[in-house]
Design a protein around this motif. Structure first.
Motif, PDB file in Angstrom:
ATOM      1  N   THR A  34       0.816  -1.212  -0.019  1.00  0.00           N
ATOM      2  CA  THR A  34       0.104   0.061  -0.070  1.00  0.00           C
ATOM      3  C   THR A  34       0.610   1.290   0.080  1.00  0.00           C
ATOM      4  O   THR A  34       0.698   2.233  -0.554  1.00  0.00           O
ATOM      5  CB  THR A  34      -0.945  -0.031   1.193  1.00  0.00           C
ATOM      6  N   LYS A  43      -2.052   5.974  -6.630  1.00  0.00           N
ATOM      7  CA  LYS A  43      -3.188   5.866  -5.759  1.00  0.00           C
ATOM      8  C   LYS A  43      -4.040   7.264  -5.767  1.00  0.00           C
ATOM      9  O   LYS A  43      -3.425   8.395  -5.646  1.00  0.00           O
ATOM     10  CB  LYS A  43      -2.846   5.434  -4.284  1.00  0.00           C
ATOM     11  N   TYR A  46      -6.754   7.832  -0.613  1.00  0.00           N
ATOM     12  CA  TYR A  46      -6.253   7.253   0.425  1.00  0.00           C
ATOM     13  C   TYR A  46      -6.762   6.908   1.733  1.00  0.00           C
ATOM     14  O   TYR A  46      -7.904   7.512   1.762  1.00  0.00           O
ATOM     15  CB  TYR A  46      -5.101   8.343   0.880  1.00  0.00           C
ATOM     16  N   HIS A  50      -4.772   5.462   7.280  1.00  0.00           N
ATOM     17  CA  HIS A  50      -3.575   5.564   6.749  1.00  0.00           C
ATOM     18  C   HIS A  50      -2.927   6.865   6.847  1.00  0.00           C
ATOM     19  O   HIS A  50      -1.716   7.228   7.326  1.00  0.00           O
ATOM     20  CB  HIS A  50      -3.127   4.753   5.508  1.00  0.00           C
TER      21      HIS A  50
END
Length: 106
Positions: A34, A43, A46, A50
């Motif tokens: 990730t 990405k 999000y 995280h």
């Protein structure tokens, strides 16, 4: 005006601390795969958990991770609040439990 990218901010913060993705992954509990997508800018979204974990680890706000700008939140978070309400709580307890009763002041 150039747009600040999350992956650039993350890379800068990690580089400043001499961290590679494997060490960062272990420190914040985010899977290495990730983090790799975050650092490679693959990405588009999000996970909030995280971003929060990364912000806490690096000592910045989530606003900073997303925009590269510091907000006033950090200043509020640094206010000393320890024992701020201790006198008030003690007074409330003393009024709620009269002297001599179990758990009350003696």
């Amino acid at each position: 005006m150039s747009k600040v990218k999350v992956h650039d901010i993350l890379r800068t913060l990690a580089d400043e601390r001499g961290l590679n993705m494997k060490d960062l992954s272990k420190a914040v509990g985010i899977p290495h795969s990730t983090l790799s997508t975050y650092f490679a800018s693959k990405k588009a979204t999000y996970q909030a958990e995280h971003l929060i974990a990364l912000a806490e680890f690096f000592g910045v706000t989530t606003d900073f991770l997303l925009t590269g700008k510091h907000s006033g939140t950090k200043a509020l978070n640094s206010l000393k609040t320890e024992n701020l309400f201790s006198g008030w709580v003690r007074l409330k307890i003393e009024r709620a439990i009269p002297d001599g009763e179990e758990g009350g002041p003696k």
